[in-house]
Enzyme design. Structure first.
Site, PDB file in Angstrom:
ATOM      1  N   CYS A 119       0.890  -1.171   0.000  1.00 21.97           N
ATOM      2  CA  CYS A 119       0.000   0.000   0.000  1.00 21.97           C
ATOM      3  C   CYS A 119       0.921   1.211   0.000  1.00 21.97           C
ATOM      4  O   CYS A 119       1.500   1.544   1.029  1.00 21.97           O
ATOM      5  CB  CYS A 119      -0.911  -0.003   1.226  1.00 21.97           C
ATOM      6  SG  CYS A 119      -1.877   1.507   1.367  1.00 21.97           S
ATOM      7  N   CYS A 126      -0.685   4.332   2.256  1.00 21.34           N
ATOM      8  CA  CYS A 126      -0.784   4.247   3.723  1.00 21.34           C
ATOM      9  C   CYS A 126      -0.374   2.852   4.158  1.00 21.34           C
ATOM     10  O   CYS A 126       0.801   2.496   4.016  1.00 21.34           O
ATOM     11  CB  CYS A 126      -2.163   4.673   4.239  1.00 21.34           C
ATOM     12  SG  CYS A 126      -3.594   3.932   3.448  1.00 21.34           S
ATOM     13  N   SER A 127      -1.310   2.040   4.649  1.00 17.61           N
ATOM     14  CA  SER A 127      -0.905   0.722   5.140  1.00 17.61           C
ATOM     15  C   SER A 127      -2.051  -0.277   5.027  1.00 17.61           C
ATOM     16  O   SER A 127      -2.215  -1.128   5.895  1.00 17.61           O
ATOM     17  CB  SER A 127      -0.447   0.827   6.593  1.00 17.61           C
ATOM     18  OG  SER A 127      -1.491   1.389   7.384  1.00 17.61           O
ATOM     19  N   CYS A 128      -2.861  -0.183   3.960  1.00 17.97           N
ATOM     20  CA  CYS A 128      -3.999  -1.086   3.791  1.00 17.97           C
ATOM     21  C   CYS A 128      -3.524  -2.541   3.789  1.00 17.97           C
ATOM     22  O   CYS A 128      -2.548  -2.878   3.111  1.00 17.97           O
ATOM     23  CB  CYS A 128      -4.717  -0.776   2.485  1.00 17.97           C
ATOM     24  SG  CYS A 128      -5.382   0.892   2.455  1.00 17.97           S
TER      25      CYS A 128
END
Lengths: 96, 97, 212
Positions: C111, C114-116
């Site tokens: 991702c 962000c940090s999906c």
């Protein structure tokens, strides 16, 4: 839900070159790049509205689009068949 | 405009640090707090992302993951009029006693 | 991400807790005083996240390896398939999707924005997944990144990097290691490490096969 979607898997699309103020989910590195629609993921509330406290409506079709790595990065050293896939909302795509 | 959170392809030769750190209690709780407030409709994931993205670039790059979540939570709660910065300052000083 | 623990040079820092740690505690205390949440609700949410781990994803992968019908359902309708195994995915705003690695194609998930991550199934993402280095490099140099994790793929295999930018949460279905035909589903699940479900590595190779 696919009734409202403009594109079909296999269609060629170009990602819009835009930098609107506020929140959006299209990464810079695919802007202006031409890719191929792999799948329609579904219809989702629009993060550009949700991010600022809005309703996210109308919801937007979301597609997985694949791009040849060699088209995205100058000097990509891997094989020509390598791809990068990005989920892009319909309003960021134009036919190509 | 360069967006500090939009990292794909940024030039770096930094190797990937594969070590995992043990989460501190406050990190687990700020993560949980976001979820609890989300279920109550007091903030959304997209708002939180937008708040994180609004951090000054040097702060975004220098602070830790859950530190960004904390900063974003404060931005949203203050913006929505649920808390004030002064109130948080006071409570922080009080808890530090 | 190692910088989490290195603190922050704020004058307010106490010896024990960083500025942001104290800030987070102050925010939670105020929200509780105002009746907007309770300590129990927060703890319950902590427990829910902690209750999921890569072992859950590994069970799903092993089931797909031994049961072709399940694999088909997992690829076509991941949410229903994992629900068959008792995993209820609470977040209705995101969709689980499964990417199948084959002899010809290898998927890697990142991702960049962000940090999906499929937290509802795998728990919290590893620190490296959230690092700026991984988010920068995985899309532009996936083969270099995988090599750092010990995975060198042949040039004829197509590497497909999936940048998880929106509402889909991607789980990689890794290839079943050769020589594991006789193993039980439980034994197979033990070969499925977390990083292979992100795509930066392959599953473990069983000792008996590795030493043969």
């Amino acid at each position: 839900m696919s009734d409202s979607a403009i594109y079909q898997p296999g269609d060629t699309v170009r990602v819009r070159v835009d930098s609107p103020p506020g929140h959006y989910r299209t990464p810079d590195y695919v802007k202006g790049k031409t890719g191929r629609v792999v799948a329609l993921c579904g219809v989702f509330r629009n993060p550009e509205s949700l991010g600022h406290g809005g309703s996210g409506l109308p919801a937007k079709p979301l597609y997985t689009v694949e791009f040849p790595q060699a088209d995205v990065w100058d000097g990509y050293t891997g094989p020509e068949s390598d791809k990068v896939l990005v989920d892009v909302y319909e309003h960021w795509l134009d036919p190509a | 405009m360069t967006r500090v959170h939009d990292r794909g392809g940024w030039p770096t030769d930094e190797s990937i640090d594969r070590a995992d750190h043990a989460h501190a209690d406050w990190e687990l709780r700020v993560d949980a707090l976001h979820q609890v407030l989300g279920r109550k409709g007091l903030r959304s994931t997209d708002e939180m992302r937008r708040a994180i993205e609004s951090l000054p670039p040097e702060e975004y790059e220098s602070i830790g993951y859950y530190e960004r979540w904390t900063a974003a939570l404060e931005i949203l709660l203050v913006e929505k009029g649920i808390l004030t910065t002064e109130e948080i300052d006071r409570k922080m000083a009080q808890l530090d006693q | 991400m190692s910088d989490v623990q290195e603190g922050h040079e704020h004058p307010e820092d106490s010896a024990e807790l960083s500025y942001y740690a104290q800030r987070a505690q102050a925010i939670e205390a105020l929200l509780e005083e105002k009746g907007l949440c309770t300590p129990e609700e927060v703890q319950q949410a902590v427990n829910t996240v902690e209750s999921r781990s890569p072992a859950d994803g590994a069970r799903v992968v092993a089931r797909a390896w031994v049961d072709p019908g399940f694999k088909q359902r997992l690829l076509a309708d991941p949410r229903s398939a994992v629900e068959e195994m008792g995993y209820i995915l609470p977040d209705a705003n995101t969709q689980l999707a499964v990417l199948e690695n084959t002899e010809d194609v290898h998927y890697l998930v990142v991702c960049t924005l962000c940090s999906c991550y499929p937290r509802n199934l795998l728990g919290r993402p590893p620190d490296w997944y959230k690092s700026l280095a991984y988010r920068s490099r995985a899309v532009i140099d996936p083969r270099g990144v995988m090599a750092e994790f010990g995975l060198e793929l042949p040039g004829e295999m197509e590497v497909r990097v999936m940048d998880s930018t929106a509402d889909m949460r991607y789980l990689v279905l890794p290839r079943r290691p050769a020589g594991t035909e006789g193993l039980s589903e439980e034994a197979l699940a033990r070969l499925v490490n977390r990083d292979s479900m992100i795509g930066v590595t392959d599953p473990f190779i069983p000792q008996a096969v590795a030493s043969a």
